[in-house]
Design a protein around this motif. Structure first.
Motif, PDB file in Angstrom:
ATOM      1  N   GLY A  54      -8.136 110.116 -41.924  1.00  0.00           N
ATOM      2  CA  GLY A  54      -8.638 111.197 -42.766  1.00  0.00           C
ATOM      3  C   GLY A  54      -7.667 111.694 -43.814  1.00  0.00           C
ATOM      4  N   GLY A  55      -6.498 111.117 -43.924  1.00  0.00           N
ATOM      5  CA  GLY A  55      -5.557 111.573 -44.933  1.00  0.00           C
ATOM      6  C   GLY A  55      -4.109 111.421 -44.516  1.00  0.00           C
ATOM      7  N   GLY A  56      -3.790 110.290 -43.945  1.00  0.00           N
ATOM      8  CA  GLY A  56      -2.427 110.043 -43.500  1.00  0.00           C
ATOM      9  C   GLY A  56      -1.456 109.743 -44.623  1.00  0.00           C
ATOM     10  N   GLY A  57      -1.960 109.511 -45.814  1.00  0.00           N
ATOM     11  CA  GLY A  57      -1.081 109.333 -46.961  1.00  0.00           C
ATOM     12  C   GLY A  57      -0.549 107.933 -47.171  1.00  0.00           C
ATOM     13  N   LEU A  58      -1.015 106.949 -46.410  1.00  0.00           N
ATOM     14  CA  LEU A  58      -0.509 105.589 -46.592  1.00  0.00           C
ATOM     15  C   LEU A  58      -1.568 104.632 -47.125  1.00  0.00           C
ATOM     16  CD1 LEU A  58       1.727 105.216 -43.420  1.00  0.00           C
ATOM     17  CD2 LEU A  58       2.431 105.779 -45.738  1.00  0.00           C
ATOM     18  N   GLY A  59      -2.637 105.181 -47.655  1.00  0.00           N
ATOM     19  CA  GLY A  59      -3.658 104.377 -48.319  1.00  0.00           C
ATOM     20  C   GLY A  59      -4.264 103.302 -47.433  1.00  0.00           C
ATOM     21  N   PRO A 106      -2.200 118.628 -40.499  1.00  0.00           N
ATOM     22  CA  PRO A 106      -1.622 118.997 -41.794  1.00  0.00           C
ATOM     23  C   PRO A 106      -0.865 120.327 -41.833  1.00  0.00           C
ATOM     24  CG  PRO A 106      -3.842 118.159 -42.078  1.00  0.00           C
ATOM     25  CD  PRO A 106      -3.620 118.288 -40.602  1.00  0.00           C
ATOM     26  N   PHE A 107      -1.276 121.312 -41.075  1.00  0.00           N
ATOM     27  CA  PHE A 107      -0.609 122.613 -41.136  1.00  0.00           C
ATOM     28  C   PHE A 107       0.509 122.747 -40.096  1.00  0.00           C
ATOM     29  CE2 PHE A 107      -4.470 122.961 -38.613  1.00  0.00           C
ATOM     30  CZ  PHE A 107      -3.981 123.458 -37.414  1.00  0.00           C
ATOM     31  N   ALA A 108       0.757 121.705 -39.311  1.00  0.00           N
ATOM     32  CA  ALA A 108       1.829 121.729 -38.308  1.00  0.00           C
ATOM     33  C   ALA A 108       2.828 120.632 -38.657  1.00  0.00           C
ATOM     34  CB  ALA A 108       1.263 121.539 -36.912  1.00  0.00           C
ATOM     35  N   HIS A 109       3.904 121.012 -39.341  1.00  0.00           N
ATOM     36  CA  HIS A 109       4.848 120.045 -39.890  1.00  0.00           C
ATOM     37  C   HIS A 109       5.409 119.073 -38.848  1.00  0.00           C
ATOM     38  CE1 HIS A 109       7.937 118.314 -42.387  1.00  0.00           C
ATOM     39  NE2 HIS A 109       8.851 118.682 -41.493  1.00  0.00           N
ATOM     40  N   ALA A 110       5.700 119.550 -37.652  1.00  0.00           N
ATOM     41  CA  ALA A 110       6.322 118.700 -36.630  1.00  0.00           C
ATOM     42  C   ALA A 110       5.301 118.015 -35.717  1.00  0.00           C
ATOM     43  CB  ALA A 110       7.294 119.524 -35.793  1.00  0.00           C
ATOM     44  N   SER A 111       4.031 118.027 -36.068  1.00  0.00           N
ATOM     45  CA  SER A 111       3.016 117.475 -35.167  1.00  0.00           C
ATOM     46  C   SER A 111       3.156 115.966 -34.972  1.00  0.00           C
ATOM     47  CB  SER A 111       1.614 117.824 -35.664  1.00  0.00           C
ATOM     48  OG  SER A 111       1.382 117.309 -36.951  1.00  0.00           O
ATOM     49  N   SER A 112       3.537 115.227 -35.993  1.00  0.00           N
ATOM     50  CA  SER A 112       3.689 113.778 -35.828  1.00  0.00           C
ATOM     51  C   SER A 112       4.900 113.433 -34.984  1.00  0.00           C
ATOM     52  CB  SER A 112       3.776 113.087 -37.189  1.00  0.00           C
ATOM     53  OG  SER A 112       2.513 113.078 -37.810  1.00  0.00           O
TER      54      SER A 112
END
Length: 160
Positions: A54-59, A106-112
Motif C-alpha cells: 500500500g505504499g512501501g516506497g520501493l515501487g 506510516p505514523f510510527a517511525h520505528a514500526s519497521s
C-alpha cells in the motif's frame, strides 16, 4: 548544586516490546495443534509479504517481494524451514524499509525496525521446528524421509 536528572521510564534490563510481541506470538500460535500451526504460519508469511504493497516506497520491488514471499509461503505449507526463511526475508524487507524511511505503519517511525525484531524471534522459532514451548524437544516431522531427527544429539535412528 546541579539539576536533578529527569526520571525516565526505561528499565535497562527489560526486553524491548517487539521481542515480547514475538514471544507472545509464539506462545499463542503454539496453542494450535500440528499441522494446523504450520499451515497457519505459512498463511501469515504470505500475508506479511504483502504488508508494504500500500505504499512501501520501493515501487515495483514491492510486487516482486510479494511474489517471492508467496512462493516461499506455499512451500511453507509443508515445511517449517521455508516458513523460517520467509520470516527472515520479511525481516530483511523491514530493515530496508526502516533505512529508506518508509515504515510499515506510516505514523510510527520505528514500526519497521520493531517488526524486524519481532519477526526475527518468530523466524528463529520457525527454523527450530515451530514447536510449542511446552512440548518436549525430541522429534520433528520436518524431514519425514530422514533416518534420524535433525534436532537429536544422539545418533540413534528413528523407527519407522
Amino acid at each position: 548544586m546541579g539539576h536533578p536528572r529527569p526520571h525516565t521510564c526505561r528499565r535497562p534490563h527489560a526486553l524491548p516490546r517487539p521481542l515480547l510481541i514475538g514471544l507472545l506470538y509464539v506462545t499463542l500460535t503454539s496453542l494450535a495443534p500440528e499441522p494446523h500451526r504450520r499451515r497457519l504460519n505459512a498463511v501469515v508469511v504470505a500475508g506479511a509479504g504483502a504488508a508494504y504493497l500500500g505504499g512501501g516506497g520501493l515501487g515495483g520491488w514491492e510486487f516482486a517481494f510479494t511474489a517471492l514471499a508467496t512462493c516461499v509461503a506455499s512451500k511453507g505449507l509443508d515445511s517449517w524451514a521455508f516458513i523460517g526463511v520467509g520470516r527472515l526475508l520479511h525481516t530483511a524487507w523491514d530493515v530496508v524499509h526502516h533505512l529508506k524511511g518508509h515504515p510499515i505503519i506510516p505514523f510510527a517511525h520505528a514500526s519497521s525496525s520493531g517488526c524486524a525484531l519481532c519477526g526475527l524471534v518468530i523466524a528463529v522459532w520457525c527454523l527450530a521446528g515451530g514447536r510449542a514451548p511446552w512440548e518436549p524437544l525430541c522429534r520433528t516431522d520436518e524431514f519425514p524421509g530422514a533416518r534420524r531427527s535433525a534436532l537429536r544429539r544422539e545418533s540413534a535412528t528413528l523407527k519407522e
